[in-house]
Scaffold this active site. Structure first.
Site, PDB file in Angstrom:
ATOM      1  CE1 TYR A   1     -56.038 -29.511  35.369  1.00 22.19           C
ATOM      2  CE2 TYR A   1     -55.377 -31.702  36.059  1.00 22.19           C
ATOM      3  CZ  TYR A   1     -56.324 -30.699  36.014  1.00 22.19           C
ATOM      4  OH  TYR A   1     -57.544 -30.885  36.604  1.00 22.19           O
TER       5      TYR A   1
ATOM      6  CG  ASP B   1     -53.439 -41.262  41.235  1.00 22.09           C
ATOM      7  OD1 ASP B   1     -53.674 -40.286  40.498  1.00 22.09           O
ATOM      8  OD2 ASP B   1     -53.902 -41.357  42.372  1.00 22.09           O
TER       9      ASP B   1
ATOM     10  N   GLY C   1     -48.624 -32.675  33.045  1.00 24.70           N
ATOM     11  CA  GLY C   1     -49.831 -33.089  33.736  1.00 24.70           C
ATOM     12  C   GLY C   1     -51.031 -33.279  32.840  1.00 24.70           C
TER      13      GLY C   1
ATOM     14  CG  ASN D   1     -57.549 -42.186  41.050  1.00 25.91           C
ATOM     15  OD1 ASN D   1     -57.896 -43.347  40.834  1.00 25.91           O
ATOM     16  ND2 ASN D   1     -56.869 -41.477  40.157  1.00 25.91           N
TER      17      ASN D   1
ATOM     18  CE  LYS E   1     -56.154 -38.859  44.374  1.00 24.40           C
ATOM     19  NZ  LYS E   1     -54.968 -38.886  43.507  1.00 24.40           N
TER      20      LYS E   1
ATOM     21  CB  SER F   1     -62.847 -34.770  35.732  1.00 29.30           C
ATOM     22  OG  SER F   1     -61.543 -35.192  36.063  1.00 29.30           O
TER      23      SER F   1
ATOM     24  CB  SER G   1     -61.924 -30.916  38.481  1.00 29.89           C
ATOM     25  OG  SER G   1     -61.989 -32.142  37.775  1.00 29.89           O
TER      26      SER G   1
ATOM     27  N   GLY H   1     -48.748 -38.148  49.217  1.00 28.10           N
ATOM     28  CA  GLY H   1     -50.193 -38.247  49.304  1.00 28.10           C
ATOM     29  C   GLY H   1     -50.681 -39.463  48.529  1.00 28.10           C
ATOM     30  N   GLY H   2     -51.996 -39.521  48.284  1.00 28.79           N
ATOM     31  CA  GLY H   2     -52.548 -40.696  47.632  1.00 28.79           C
ATOM     32  C   GLY H   2     -51.954 -40.966  46.272  1.00 28.79           C
TER      33      GLY H   2
END
Length: 494
Positions: A420, A311, A441, A296, A275, A220, A218, A337-338
């Site tokens: 990404y 998202d 991404g 998310n 999620k 983030s 990640s 998916g979520g």
């Protein structure tokens, strides 16, 4: 190791030398190549090393190292009179490594270890689960010792390793770039510096984090922590390896453990496979999260938890920036998916005619029923029949062929790839070559990170910060055609 040692250990104040792996490297040679201080380690198998604890020459090697290195690691079997006599207290780094014992077990362990006077004490828990990181940082908080390092190792324990810096641990250990064997389960020093702002994280009064599996890749933490520093916020963003959300939430959040440490958790970005479950802990659920059965983002606002999804904005905002109208367009979302559900629901609400496709039939049918949108078999999906194609699967991260044949894409269509990577994915490359408008991404990530930052902190992310860090300063004007880049934050060892 030679001439590039200082560069590979960039950001480190200490260099720990694993003599069990590389032999007894002369300290003088190391000091010529590394400007900081040196630690000698002859780790046994019980501590994750290769040294034989019964080696009769062990004591002599430790004694010799004490005359040349700034610190010498001593394991429990080394705390005998002859070794302690040879290694003076100011040179001792007394270490223990083992399975989780809970807070009380670690307290007992620390009391025993501190029977030998030392400059530093280091306790490392073998982490099998994200919850294993809690006892060592509770130990740090309660012991309030300036000579104590305690954390859990591995990806599951990374959050505790970084959080220990916020609790004033005197050291945070990482690996020299490209040499993970020296610190099993340890992150690279460069990652600790770039993702978390070490060696000094500054005052920390609240935590935020990422909850997903895997967590290591990640981006983030890097984006959010940089934004905290730029905004002057006393906060820290941590990666939590979470495969079972309810157990994580109960032990780490609902228990109040982090609040008792003075590090309350105030927000989470949530990734697969959590999620759907993350909504259950929220007092307020946004309409978008409720409709897609996917959140998310969890933000603690005004005394309660709010579940939401960012998202959709990661797709709709980049399209809007380019003047690409969604209403009336035919859209296909691959992946139920979520993320896929939330994006499909948002596209439908915006007026697009949406079809779903999924690699597994059961999940696709469940999403179709939930959203009231048609499902087509992935092998029957025709790129020529849509104006907007969304890849909401992880396919492409490893360079795999696109999840659908894009040979029939028409120029002017839009393709959004949530994956990404350092280079454009095969889907992005082929879609760009066909003349499609491509949104990669990294741009999706930048948009979402900015929105998540605002929802969690109540402040805007500094303008252009995420885009600049991701190499997207001119994202609205570009597509994937002709792009040949490897952004430094995605390259190995960064």
């Amino acid at each position: 190791m030679g001439g590039d040692l200082a560069a590979r250990a960039r950001g480190a104040a200490w260099l720990l030398v694993r003599a069990d792996l590389c032999g007894d490297v002369p300290a003088a040679w190391l000091r010529e190549r590394f400007p900081g201080r040196l630690i000698y380690a002859l780790r046994t198998r019980a501590s994750g090393g290769d040294a034989d604890p019964s080696d009769p020459g062990r004591g002599g090697r430790l004694a010799e190292a004490a005359g040349a290195f700034d610190l010498v690691e001593l394991e429990p079997q080394d705390l005998r009179p002859e070794t302690l006599a040879a290694v003076p207290p100011p040179r001792r780094l007394v270490c223990w490594r083992g399975p989780g014992e809970g807070l009380r077990g670690l307290q007992d362990r620390l009391r025993w270890l501190t029977g030998a006077e030392a400059a530093l004490y280091r306790l490392v828990v073998d982490a099998a689960d994200v919850r294993d990181g809690l006892p060592p940082i509770e130990l740090l908080h309660r012991a309030r010792r300036s000579d104590l390092v305690a954390y859990a190792d591995g990806e599951a324990g990374l959050w505790s390793r970084v959080a220990s810096a916020a609790l004033d641990a005197p050291m945070v250990f990482g690996t020299v770039e490209g040499d993970a064997a020296a610190e099993p389960g340890g992150p690279a020093v460069g990652r600790l510096v770039e993702d978390f702002g070490l060696p000094r994280v500054g005052p920390v009064r609240q935590l935020f984090g990422f909850a997903g599996d895997p967590a290591a890749r990640s981006l983030s933490p890097r984006l959010h922590n940089a934004a905290y520093r730029a905004s002057g916020l006393p906060a820290l963003f941590l990666p939590f390896l979470v495969g079972e959300f309810d157990a994580f939430w109960s032990a780490i959040v609902a228990s109040g453990a982090l609040e008792r440490l003075g590090l309350p958790l105030r927000g989470l970005t949530v990734a697969a496979p959590n999620k759907a479950r993350s909504k259950a802990v929220a007092a307020v659920i946004s309409p978008a999260a409720r409709r897609s059965d996917s959140a998310n983002l969890l933000a603690f606002r005004h005394g309660h938890w709010v579940a939401d999804t960012t998202d959709p904005c990661g797709v709709l905002e980049p399209l809007a920036r380019r003047g690409f109208a969604v209403a009336g367009r035919r859209a296909a979302v691959i992946g139920c998916g979520g993320s896929g559900r939330a994006i499909a629901a948002a596209l439908s609400k915006a007026g697009a005619r949406v079809v779903l496709a999924n690699r597994g039939r059961a999940r696709g049918e469940a999403a179709s029923r939930l959203l009231g949108l048609p499902l087509v078999a992935l092998k029957e999906l025709s790129a020529a029949a849509v104006d907007i194609l969304i890849n909401a699967t992880p396919v492409g991260r490893g360079g795999e062929p696109p999840p659908v044949d894009v040979g029939g894409l028409r120029p002017g269509c839009a393709v959004v790839d949530l994956v990404y990577a350092g280079d454009p994915t095969p889907l992005a490359e082929r879609a760009g070559a066909a003349g499609a408008l491509v949104i990669e991404g990294l741009e999706v990530l930048a948009v979402q990170a900015a929105r998540q930052f605002t929802k969690m902190t109540g402040r805007p992310m500094p303008p252009g910060l995420a885009e600049g860090m991701l190499g997207l300063e001119h994202a609205p004007e570009r597509n994937s055609r002709g792009v040949d880049r490897r952004h430094p934050i995605l390259t190995p060892g960064a």
